[in-house]
Scaffold this motif. Structure first.
Motif, PDB file in Angstrom:
ATOM      1  N   PRO A 112      24.746  74.919  70.203  1.00 40.05           N
ATOM      2  CA  PRO A 112      24.595  74.592  68.781  1.00 40.05           C
ATOM      3  C   PRO A 112      23.692  75.603  68.078  1.00 40.05           C
ATOM      4  CG  PRO A 112      23.041  73.309  70.053  1.00 40.05           C
ATOM      5  CD  PRO A 112      23.785  74.178  71.042  1.00 40.05           C
ATOM      6  N   VAL A 113      23.917  75.689  66.772  1.00 39.04           N
ATOM      7  CA  VAL A 113      22.993  76.466  65.952  1.00 39.04           C
ATOM      8  C   VAL A 113      22.438  75.538  64.884  1.00 39.04           C
ATOM      9  CG1 VAL A 113      24.119  78.661  66.342  1.00 39.04           C
ATOM     10  CG2 VAL A 113      24.845  77.244  64.429  1.00 39.04           C
ATOM     11  N   HIS A 114      21.286  75.885  64.334  1.00 40.28           N
ATOM     12  CA  HIS A 114      20.669  75.039  63.311  1.00 40.28           C
ATOM     13  C   HIS A 114      21.378  75.279  61.990  1.00 40.28           C
ATOM     14  CE1 HIS A 114      17.344  73.588  60.635  1.00 40.28           C
ATOM     15  NE2 HIS A 114      17.471  72.594  61.497  1.00 40.28           N
ATOM     16  N   ILE A 115      22.231  74.321  61.634  1.00 41.68           N
ATOM     17  CA  ILE A 115      23.145  74.543  60.513  1.00 41.68           C
ATOM     18  C   ILE A 115      22.420  74.833  59.211  1.00 41.68           C
ATOM     19  CG2 ILE A 115      24.978  73.447  59.170  1.00 41.68           C
ATOM     20  CD1 ILE A 115      25.773  74.143  62.000  1.00 41.68           C
ATOM     21  N   ALA A 116      21.379  74.057  58.938  1.00 35.89           N
ATOM     22  CA  ALA A 116      20.696  74.249  57.659  1.00 35.89           C
ATOM     23  C   ALA A 116      20.169  75.675  57.531  1.00 35.89           C
ATOM     24  CB  ALA A 116      19.558  73.251  57.548  1.00 35.89           C
ATOM     25  N   THR A 117      19.625  76.210  58.632  1.00 30.80           N
ATOM     26  CA  THR A 117      19.104  77.574  58.569  1.00 30.80           C
ATOM     27  C   THR A 117      20.230  78.576  58.329  1.00 30.80           C
ATOM     28  OG1 THR A 117      17.429  76.939  60.175  1.00 30.80           O
ATOM     29  CG2 THR A 117      17.700  79.282  59.772  1.00 30.80           C
ATOM     30  N   VAL A 118      21.345  78.365  59.039  1.00 29.58           N
ATOM     31  CA  VAL A 118      22.465  79.294  58.874  1.00 29.58           C
ATOM     32  C   VAL A 118      22.946  79.275  57.425  1.00 29.58           C
ATOM     33  CG1 VAL A 118      24.828  79.796  59.553  1.00 29.58           C
ATOM     34  CG2 VAL A 118      23.174  79.073  61.263  1.00 29.58           C
ATOM     35  N   GLU A 119      23.038  78.054  56.882  1.00 26.69           N
ATOM     36  CA  GLU A 119      23.552  77.964  55.517  1.00 26.69           C
ATOM     37  C   GLU A 119      22.576  78.543  54.508  1.00 26.69           C
ATOM     38  OE1 GLU A 119      24.798  73.822  55.107  1.00 26.69           O
ATOM     39  OE2 GLU A 119      26.830  74.642  55.268  1.00 26.69           O
ATOM     40  N   LYS A 120      21.277  78.397  54.817  1.00 29.42           N
ATOM     41  CA  LYS A 120      20.295  78.913  53.872  1.00 29.42           C
ATOM     42  C   LYS A 120      20.375  80.431  53.771  1.00 29.42           C
ATOM     43  CE  LYS A 120      15.666  78.804  54.382  1.00 29.42           C
ATOM     44  NZ  LYS A 120      14.283  78.364  54.384  1.00 29.42           N
TER      45      LYS A 120
ATOM     46  N   THR B  95      18.801  84.860  62.225  1.00 24.93           N
ATOM     47  CA  THR B  95      18.244  84.924  63.571  1.00 24.93           C
ATOM     48  C   THR B  95      16.974  85.756  63.643  1.00 24.93           C
ATOM     49  OG1 THR B  95      19.679  86.810  64.034  1.00 24.93           O
ATOM     50  CG2 THR B  95      20.456  84.638  64.721  1.00 24.93           C
ATOM     51  N   LYS B  96      16.489  86.230  62.535  1.00 22.18           N
ATOM     52  CA  LYS B  96      15.241  87.007  62.564  1.00 22.18           C
ATOM     53  C   LYS B  96      14.089  86.075  62.905  1.00 22.18           C
ATOM     54  CE  LYS B  96      16.147  90.994  59.781  1.00 22.18           C
ATOM     55  NZ  LYS B  96      16.054  91.615  58.479  1.00 22.18           N
ATOM     56  N   PRO B  97      13.074  86.619  63.578  1.00 24.92           N
ATOM     57  CA  PRO B  97      11.989  85.761  64.079  1.00 24.92           C
ATOM     58  C   PRO B  97      11.389  84.853  63.014  1.00 24.92           C
ATOM     59  CG  PRO B  97      11.705  87.985  64.891  1.00 24.92           C
ATOM     60  CD  PRO B  97      12.875  88.021  63.968  1.00 24.92           C
ATOM     61  N   GLU B  98      11.310  85.333  61.787  1.00 25.28           N
ATOM     62  CA  GLU B  98      10.687  84.490  60.769  1.00 25.28           C
ATOM     63  C   GLU B  98      11.590  83.362  60.300  1.00 25.28           C
ATOM     64  OE1 GLU B  98      11.053  87.778  60.626  1.00 25.28           O
ATOM     65  OE2 GLU B  98      12.046  88.415  58.777  1.00 25.28           O
ATOM     66  N   ASN B  99      12.892  83.449  60.627  1.00 23.39           N
ATOM     67  CA  ASN B  99      13.816  82.418  60.158  1.00 23.39           C
ATOM     68  C   ASN B  99      14.377  81.542  61.266  1.00 23.39           C
ATOM     69  OD1 ASN B  99      13.634  83.593  57.594  1.00 23.39           O
ATOM     70  ND2 ASN B  99      15.299  85.010  58.053  1.00 23.39           N
ATOM     71  N   PHE B 100      14.382  82.077  62.488  1.00 25.39           N
ATOM     72  CA  PHE B 100      15.163  81.477  63.556  1.00 25.39           C
ATOM     73  C   PHE B 100      14.685  80.090  63.947  1.00 25.39           C
ATOM     74  CE2 PHE B 100      18.360  81.797  66.604  1.00 25.39           C
ATOM     75  CZ  PHE B 100      17.917  81.522  67.881  1.00 25.39           C
ATOM     76  N   VAL B 101      15.636  79.187  64.043  1.00 30.67           N
ATOM     77  CA  VAL B 101      15.339  77.830  64.511  1.00 30.67           C
ATOM     78  C   VAL B 101      16.259  77.556  65.698  1.00 30.67           C
ATOM     79  CG1 VAL B 101      15.458  75.379  63.938  1.00 30.67           C
ATOM     80  CG2 VAL B 101      14.605  77.008  62.259  1.00 30.67           C
ATOM     81  N   SER B 102      15.688  77.084  66.812  1.00 28.96           N
ATOM     82  CA  SER B 102      16.511  76.868  68.002  1.00 28.96           C
ATOM     83  C   SER B 102      16.055  75.614  68.732  1.00 28.96           C
ATOM     84  CB  SER B 102      16.396  78.079  68.917  1.00 28.96           C
ATOM     85  OG  SER B 102      15.040  78.299  69.256  1.00 28.96           O
ATOM     86  N   ASN B 103      16.698  75.302  69.845  1.00 29.25           N
ATOM     87  CA  ASN B 103      16.366  74.042  70.520  1.00 29.25           C
ATOM     88  C   ASN B 103      16.095  74.218  72.006  1.00 29.25           C
ATOM     89  OD1 ASN B 103      18.949  74.610  71.400  1.00 29.25           O
ATOM     90  ND2 ASN B 103      19.550  72.461  71.521  1.00 29.25           N
TER      91      ASN B 103
ATOM     92  N   VAL C 144      29.120  69.394  66.268  1.00 30.11           N
ATOM     93  CA  VAL C 144      30.430  69.449  65.617  1.00 30.11           C
ATOM     94  C   VAL C 144      30.485  70.610  64.629  1.00 30.11           C
ATOM     95  CG1 VAL C 144      32.006  68.219  64.092  1.00 30.11           C
ATOM     96  CG2 VAL C 144      30.808  66.980  65.910  1.00 30.11           C
ATOM     97  N   GLN C 145      29.450  70.717  63.803  1.00 25.18           N
ATOM     98  CA  GLN C 145      29.421  71.810  62.827  1.00 25.18           C
ATOM     99  C   GLN C 145      29.365  73.170  63.502  1.00 25.18           C
ATOM    100  OE1 GLN C 145      30.002  71.356  59.639  1.00 25.18           O
ATOM    101  NE2 GLN C 145      30.170  69.181  60.166  1.00 25.18           N
ATOM    102  N   SER C 146      28.679  73.222  64.627  1.00 21.81           N
ATOM    103  CA  SER C 146      28.596  74.500  65.342  1.00 21.81           C
ATOM    104  C   SER C 146      29.961  74.897  65.888  1.00 21.81           C
ATOM    105  CB  SER C 146      27.585  74.405  66.485  1.00 21.81           C
ATOM    106  OG  SER C 146      26.298  74.110  65.989  1.00 21.81           O
TER     107      SER C 146
END
Lengths: 542, 326, 309
Positions: free
Chosen positions: A189-197, A209-217, A118-120
Motif C-alpha cells: 500500500p501507499v499513503h493515498i492522501a500523501t500521493v494525492e497531495k 516519496t521525498k524524505p520530507e513528504n514520505f509516509v509509510s507503514n 484497495v486504492q493502492s
C-alpha cells in the motif's frame, strides 16, 4: 637555492598529506555497536514508490519502509502475518479475506485501512500510471481488464474493503502461491492522501516519496536521501512489531562497481559486498571463509533462440547446440561461483518442484542432429551471431561456448556485444539469432519461469509458441490441487526442453560477502533478508 | 691598487666533442675610471672572459679551471654566491650584444629598470621609479614618462640598448662591461650609443670594459686595448701604441684588414686560414699557422706576454727575442 | 577586454544551440528508450509511459520545450528529481574534486617541472621526469585502486571510498585525498613536463642572463623572470585539461564511490535519460566554454605580445 626549493616543496607536500591524513572513525566500527547497518544493494534506486519501480535494489529499500498484507518469515520466507493479522481462504481458493490488525499505523499516525489497499491496487492498475509491473496483480479478478482500460469501473475488480479492517480479494482462479505473491512490493500500500497531495495518483516523480513528504507503514522510516551518497532509514517506533526491530538505522550506499564495494568492505566502510567479483572467489575462500557467501539463487542464465530465423528455426539445430555444451566446465572454470549447470529451465527447490525434463549433454548425438539438419560436420552452416549485453562476465561465457561449438560441432559463430538499451531493443524487435538472457523469479513458484514461454507473455521474444504449452500453463493456473498442478508444470517443462526455444546454461548463485557481525541473516533462493529481524553483534573480543 | 685585477683566468667548456679552451690564462688590470677595450675575432674568448668574471657562464659545461679576479678586495671567482650577487648589477654592471633579446618581454620597462635598485636595497619603490624615469630621460628616450610603462617589444633596437644602458648605470656602478653593445645596431645608432656610454662614463666616473671586434670603435673610445686571439691576450697597450706601433703580427694583420684603409678597386686583404679550433690546443703560438712571419720557434714554444716598454706588452716570441717588426 | 568578453558570449550562443541540437537528436537516434528494461511490457504500457513524459509529441516541439525549460525537466531515470536538482546537488562534489585535483596538478607539476629545469640531465631532472612518465602512462583506473590498496587498505591512512567524511558534509575530509591525487597525478605529470620544457626554453634566453647580471638571486630569477613566460604552455594546456578532468572524473567517481556529476554524465546516456543527458551536456559545454574564455584572458594578461582581438 635549489636545495631550498626542494626542502620547501617537500615540507608543503608533507603538510598536505598530514592534513589530509586520518582514516576517521570507520563506519563499520562505529556502526556495529550502535546498531547501524552500512549496506550496499548495488545501484541507486530510481524511486521508492512501489507502484512505479521494477528493480531489485528498489525492492530491498522498499521492504524496509513499507509492509504489505503479509510479511516474510526470515528463515524460509513463507508468508507470515504482516499488516493483516489473520486471513481466510474460500473453499474454491479464489476468495481471500484479510483482517488487518488494529495497531497498524502509517508514520503520520493514520491507521492503515482496507481501503488504503484497495486504492493502492487501483493506482497500480490505472492505465494512465503506465506501471510496468502491474501484471503482477493480474491474478486478481478484473485487474487485467482494468489495466487495459477495458473495465472502467474499479468496483468490478476483485478488491473490496468490507469495512475499515476487512479486505476481500477475489482471484480469477485458485492461485496456490497467492500469499507469496503478496510479498511482492507491487501489492504494497501507499499513503493515498500523501500521493494525492503531491501531484495526484498517476503522476510519476511527483515528489511524494521525498524524505520530507514520505509516509509509510513499515519497520523503518525514511530519514534522509542524499542523491548518489546514501539513503538512511531509521527504526519506526510506531510500527506494530517494533519490538522485533533490532537495528536503529540502515544506511544504504549506492555503489555499482564490485571492486569499489569490496574496497569499501575491506576498508571498514560497509558491512557487505553485494557482488563479489569472480576472480576474488578463490582468495576469499582461502582467506575470509567466514565472510564469503555462495548461495543458490532463484534465477536462470540462458540463451534465447530466435525461432523465426535461420538456422535456429530448425529444432534439430537448437538441440545440437544445446547438447554439445559442457555446462559443468563453464560453471567450474569460467563462472567459478558454484553455479548449478542447468539441464532444464526452472530453478529447482521452490514450491516442491524440481524438473524431470533433462537436456542430454551428448556431443555425438549433437553432431548427428546437426548432420540431419543438413550441416554435416558443420559444413554449410550459415552465419550465426550471439548477442549479449556488454559485460565481462557474459563475454567470457560466450567465448567459452563459442569455443565449445567450434570444437564439438565445427561451426563458427560471431559474438556481438551491445550496450544494454540497444541489446534490449534488438531482443524485443527480434533482431537477433541467439541472445544471452537471464531471469529472476518474481515469487517462489515455477509459474514465474514457465509462463514466460506462453504465446501471450511479453517476455517470450523467441517467436516460439505452442498451443499445448499454452494450455498446460493456463490449466495450471486454474488447478488447486498441488500435486496435479506440479505435474502440469512438469509436462510443460518437458515440452520446453524438447523444443528448446531457449538454451538453459546454469542456475545462478549469489556470491557475496557479509561481515560476521550481521546476525539473523538467512540465505534463501530469493535473497530476501527481512530487515526487521537483522541484528548487529559486537564480537566478544572487540 | 687597480680596481679590477684579473690573473690567469682560465675557462674551459667540457663538451661531448672535447674540451674547448675558451679562455686560456688571461691576465689584465683595470684602473678606476679607465676605458679598456678588448678586441678580437668571434671565438677569441673576449666575451667569455668577462662573463666568467661575473659568473654568468653556464657551469656545466663551462668551468673556471683556475685564476683569480680581484675586484676591490673580493676575488669574484672564489667568493660566495651572495657576495657575487651583491656585486653584480650594483658595482659591476654588464650590457649585452643583442638588445632585442636581452630584455624580458613579459615585464614592463619600468619594472626592469627599477629592479637593480630594489635588489640591492638602494631605494624604495617610489624613489626607484623616479630615478628610473630620470635615467630613461638621460639616455635619450623621448617622452620617457609615457613610454616607461611600455613593454620591450614596443621599443626599437637602438632604444632598447639605451634602456639596457640605463638599467646598467642606474646603480652608478664602478665598472661597466659592454659586450659588443653596437654590433646589432645600425651604423648611425652605433655612434649615438657609444656617445651615450662615453657621456655617462664621464658623468659617473665609471670604468668601462668595451668588448668588440670592430677596431674602429675602440680607436676613438678606449684608453687601453687588449688584443685577444685563441683564448689568450696576444698584445696589450695604450690605444696609440696599439695602433701606431703594433707589436704582434695578428694586430698588424687586423689593421691591414680594415676595409676603409685599403686601396679602392684592389682585392681586399684577409688573414689567410681559419680561426683555431679551441678544443685542439697547439704546441706553440696559436696564430702561427696563419702568420706570415712564423718560424719553427713559433710552432714549438708557447709564448707568454712580455713587457716591451711604454706599458706595452706582446706575446710574439720573434718580437720578444728577434726584434721582429710586424 | 569587455568587448572581447561580450563578443565571446555572443559567439557562444550559436555554439551552445548547436550542441543542444546535436545532443538531443543523437540521443533519439540511438536504439532503445528510457523505459526499456529486461522485464518487457506491452506496447500499450510503453505508449502510456511515453505519453506521461511527453515523448509522443513531435520532436521539434520536444526540443523547444527542452531548451526552454531545461533545469525544471524531470529526469527519466529518477523522476523525483529535476535536471536542475541533480546538477546542483552533484556538481559541487565534482567541482571540488576537480579543483583539488587541479591544485595538486599545478602544485606538484609546476614545482617538479621547475626543479627539473634547473638541473637538466641530472638525477634531479631524471627522477621527476620518470615519475611524470609513469603518471602519464598509468591510467586512472589502475592508479586509483593501487593507491587505495597501499594507502587505505594496507596502511590505513585514508578511507577507501566516500567523499566528505561520514556525514558527507565535511569541507576537508581525509577521503578526498586519494581521489584528488589519482585524478590530479596525470595532469601533474603532464604539467611538470610542460613546465620543464617552458622553463628550459626561458632559462636559456638572454634576458635571464641580464637578470643575473643585475644581481638577481636565483629565486627571483625563477619567480619574477621565468615563471611568467615558462608557464605559458601550462596555461594553454589548462583549457583541454579542464575538459579532461571533467571526463576523467567519471572513472574516479566510480572507483571511489563519489557522488559527483561525472557518473551521471556517462550513465545518463546509457540510461537514455534524454532530459538529464541534455542537461549535463549543456552544463559541461557552458562550463568548458567559460573556462576556455578565462584561460584566453589569462594568456593575454600574462603575455604582453598578445592582444584582445
Amino acid at each position: 637555492m635549489i636545495n631550498r626549493i626542494l626542502t620547501g616543496g617537500a615540507l608543503v607536500l608533507l603538510a598536505g598529506v598530514l592534513a589530509g591524513c586520518g582514516p576517521g572513525n570507520k563506519p563499520v566500527d562505529q556502526g556495529t555497536p550502535n546498531k547501524v547497518l552500512n549496506i550496499t544493494v548495488g545501484t541507486e534506486p530510481e524511486d521508492i514508490d512501489p507502484h512505479v519501480v521494477t528493480g531489485v535494489p528498489e525492492h530491498h529499500i522498499i521492504v524496509a519502509l513499507t509492509e504489505g498484507l503479509v510479511a516474510e518469515d526470515p528463515v524460509d520466507l513463507h508468508p507470515v502475518p504482516g499488516t493483516a493479522e489473520t486471513w481466510e481462504v474460500s473453499e474454491d481458493g479464489t476468495v481471500y479475506t484479510f483482517h488487518l490488525r488494529g495497531n497498524a499505523k502509517w508514520t503520520n499516525g493514520d491507521p492503515v485501512t482496507a481501503d488504503d489497499f484497495v486504492q493502492s491496487f487501483k493506482r497500480i492498475l490505472t492505465p494512465a500510471l503506465a506501471s510496468k509491473y502491474s501484471y503482477m496483480l493480474f491474478v486478481m479478478k478484473g485487474a487485467e481488464d482494468y489495466s487495459l482500460g477495458k473495465l472502467k469501473d474499479f468496483s468490478q475488480v476483485g478488491a473490496r474493503a468490507i469495512d475499515e479492517r476487512t479486505l476481500e480479494i477475489t482471484l480469477n482462479s485458485p492461485t496456490p502461491y497467492f500469499l507469496s505473491l503478496l510479498n511482492h512490493y507491487t501489492w504494497f500500500p501507499v499513503h493515498i492522501a500523501t500521493v494525492e497531495k503531491h501531484g495526484g495518483m498517476v503522476k510519476r516523480g511527483s515528489g511524494w516519496t521525498k524524505p520530507e513528504n514520505f509516509v509509510s507503514n513499515g519497520a523503518f522510516k525514511l530519514k534522509s536521501w542524499k542523491l548518489g551518497r546514501k539513503i538512511v532509514v531509521e527504526k519506526n517506533p510506531d510500527y506494530w512489531d517494533a519490538a522485533t526491530t533490532k537495528l536503529d538505522e540502515i544506511h544504504f550506499y549506492p555503489i555499482e562497481l564490485e571492486t569499489t564495494q569490496e574496497n569499501a568492505f575491506r576498508g571498514g566502510q560497509l558491512h557487505n559486498i553485494y557482488n563479489l567479483h569472480i576472480d576474488k572467489i578463490a582468495t576469499y575462500k582461502k582467506e575470509h571463509p567466514d565472510e564469503l557467501r555462495i548461495k543458490p539463487h532463484l534465477a536462470s542464465y540462458f540463451y534465447r533462440f530466435n525461432t523465426t530465423r535461420k538456422p535456429c528455426d530448425d529444432v534439430r539445430v537448437r538441440k545440437a547446440l544445446a547438447m554439445s555444451l559442457d555446462r559443468g566446465s563453464i560453471t567450474k572454470n569460467v563462472t567459478k561461483g558454484e553455479q548449478m549447470p542447468a539441464l532444464f529451465f526452472t530453478p529447482p527447490g521452490v514450491a516442491g518442484y524440481t524438473a524431470r525434463a533433462r537436456i542430454e549433454e551428448n556431443v555425438e548425438k549433437a553432431r548427428q542432429l546437426l548432420a540431419e539438419a543438413g550441416y554435416p560436420d558443420g559444413k554449410g552452416f550459415p552465419s550465426l551471431e550471439l548477442l549479449y549485453n556488454t559485460t565481462e562476465g557474459h563475454r567470457i561465457i560466450a567465448e567459452a561456448i563459442q569455443q565449445m561449438w567450434k570444437k564439438n560441432l565445427n561451426i563458427n559463430i560471431t559474438l556481438q556485444n551491445q550496450e544494454w538499451k540497444v541489446y534490449l531493443d534488438r531482443q524485443r524487435e527480434m533482431d537477433y539469432q541467439i541472445s544471452r538472457a537471464g531471469w529472476t523469479g518474481d515469487y517462489p513458484d515455477p509459474n514465474t519461469f514457465l509462463d514466460m514461454w506462453t504465446s501471450w507473455s511479453q517476455q517470450n521474444q523467441t517467436g516460439w509458441a505452442r498451443d499445448d504449452y499454452d494450455g498446460l500453463i493456463r490449466k495450471a493456473a486454474a488447478t488447486q490441487d498441488v500435486e496435479a498442478r506440479l505435474e502440469l508444470f512438469q509436462q510443460a517443462e518437458e515440452i520446453l526442453m524438447d523444443e528448446l526455444p531457449v538454451l538453459p546454461i546454469y542456475i545462478y548463485t549469489r556470491v557475496y560477502a557479509l561481515n560476521p557481525a550481521v546476525k539473523n541473516w538467512h540465505a534463501n533462493v530469493l535473497d530476501h533478508h527481512p530487515w526487521k529481524h537483522l541484528d548487529l553483534e559486537v564480537k566478544a573480543d572487540e | 691598487m687597480p680596481l679590477l685585477d684579473v690573473n690567469d683566468l682560465t675557462t674551459y667548456f667540457h663538451t661531448r666533442n672535447g674540451v674547448v679552451r675558451a679562455v686560456d690564462g688571461v691576465s689584465f688590470q683595470l684602473e678606476k675610471g679607465e676605458t679598456l677595450g678588448i678586441v678580437g675575432e668571434s671565438g677569441s674568448g673576449k666575451s667569455v672572459t668577462c662573463m666568467s668574471m661575473l659568473g654568468l657562464i653556464p657551469q656545466p659545461p663551462g668551468r673556471i679551471e683556475r685564476g683569480t679576479a680581484h675586484f676591490d678586495g673580493t676575488d669574484l671567482l672564489h667568493c660566495t654566491r651572495k657576495e657575487l650577487q651583491s656585486i653584480r648589477g650594483r658595482r659591476v654592471a654588464m650590457i649585452f650584444q643583442d638588445p632585442m633579446t636581452s630584455l624580458n618581454p613579459y615585464l614592463r620597462i619600468e619594472d626592469q629598470l627599477i629592479e637593480p635598485l630594489l635588489i640591492h636595497g638602494l631605494a624604495d619603490k617610489v624613489s626607484a621609479k623616479k630615478q628610473a624615469l630620470a635615467m630613461l630621460d638621460a639616455v635619450g628616450i623621448q617622452d620617457a614618462a609615457s613610454r616607461i610603462r611600455g613593454y620591450p617589444h614596443e621599443f626599437s633596437g637602438g632604444m632598447r640598448q639605451r634602456v639596457m644602458i640605463a638599467m646598467a648605470l642606474i646603480t652608478k656602478p664602478d665598472v661597466l662591461i659592454a659586450d659588443e653593445p653596437t654590433t646589432a645596431l645600425d651604423v648611425t645608432v652605433q655612434a649615438q650609443i657609444l656617445e651615450l656610454i662615453k657621456k655617462e662614463q664621464q658623468e659617473l666616473g665609471t670604468a668601462v670594459i668595451l668588448i668588440t671586434h670592430d677596431l674602429g670603435v675602440v680607436s676613438g673610445f678606449c684608453d687601453r686595448i687588449n688584443v685577444m686571439y685563441g683564448g689568450k691576450i696576444v698584445e696589450s697597450g695604450p690605444t696609440k701604441e696599439i695602433f701606431y706601433n703594433p707589436q704582434h703580427p695578428y694586430n698588424r694583420a687586423l689593421q691591414n684588414s680594415i676595409p676603409a684603409l685599403q686601396a679602392k678597386g684592389k682585392e681586399l686583404y684577409t688573414i689567410p686560414g681559419m680561426p683555431p679550433d679551441m678544443s685542439k690546443p697547439s704546441a706553440g703560438c696559436s696564430f702561427a699557422p696563419r702568420c706570415e712571419h712564423a718560424t719553427d720557434l713559433c710552432t714549438s714554444e708557447p709564448p707568454e706576454l712580455q713587457d716591451i716598454g711604454q706599458a706595452h706588452t706582446t706575446a710574439c716570441l720573434r718580437v720578444q727575442r728577434e726584434n721582429l717588426k710586424p | 577586454m569587455l568587448k572581447f568578453i561580450l563578443r565571446r558570449i555572443l559567439e557562444t550562443i550559436p555554439v551552445l544551440l548547436c550542441v543542444a541540437a546535436m545532443t538531443f537528436f543523437m540521443c533519439r537516434l540511438a536504439p532503445g528508450g528510457p523505459f526499456d528494461e529486461d522485464k518487457q511490457v506491452t506496447a500499450e504500457v510503453r505508449e502510456l509511459l511515453n505519453k506521461q513524459f511527453n515523448l509522443d509529441q513531435p520532436l521539434h516541439k520536444q526540443f523547444i520545450q527542452y531548451i526552454t525549460h531545461l533545469p525544471t525537466l524531470q529526469s527519466f531515470k529518477y523522476p523525483n528529481r529535476t535536471v536542475g536538482e541533480i546538477i546542483s546537488q552533484k556538481f559541487p562534489v565534482s567541482a571540488k574534486l576537480g579543483f583539488f585535483a587541479m591544485c595538486i596538478a599545478l602544485g606538484l607539476g609546476v614545482l617538479f617541472g621547475v626543479i627539473a629545469s634547473l638541473r637538466p640531465n641530472t638525477y634531479i631532472d631524471y627522477i621527476p621526469s620518470s615519475l611524470a612518465m609513469i603518471g602519464i602512462c598509468l591510467p586512472t583506473f589502475v592508479m586509483g585502486p593501487l593507491l587505495m590498496l597501499v594507502f587505505s587498505l594496507q596502511l590505513g591512512w585514508f578511507p577507501a571510498t566516500g567523499w566528505g567524511g561520514f556525514s558527507g558534509d565535511q569541507f576537508f575530509a581525509s577521503d578526498m585525498v586519494l581521489p584528488s591525487v589519482t585524478l590530479g597525478f596525470f595532469y601533474a605529470a603532464y604539467i611538470s613536463r610542460l613546465t620543464r620544457g617552458g622553463m628550459l626554453d626561458i632559462l636559456t634566453q638572454d634576458y635571464i642572463r641580464t637578470a643575473k647580471a643585475k644581481g638577481a638571486s636565483g629565486l627571483r630569477v625563477i619567480l619574477k623572470h621565468s615563471l611568467r613566460g615558462g608557464l605559458l604552455p601550462v596555461i594553454s594546456f589548462m583549457g583541454p585539461a579542464v575538459a579532461g578532468l571533467i571526463a576523467g572524473s567519471f572513472v574516479i567517481e566510480t572507483i571511489f564511490a563519489i557522488p559527483g556529476l561525472g557518473q551521471d554524465f556517462v550513465k545518463s546516456a546509457f540510461n537514455r535519460d534524454y532530459t538529464l543527458v541534455l542537461g549535463v551536456v549543456m552544463f559541461y559545454a557552458t562550463l568548458i566554454i567559460l573556462l576556455n574564455l578565462i584561460v584566453d584572458i589569462l594568456q593575454v594578461t600574462l603575455n604582453p605580445k598578445l592582444k584582445f582581438d
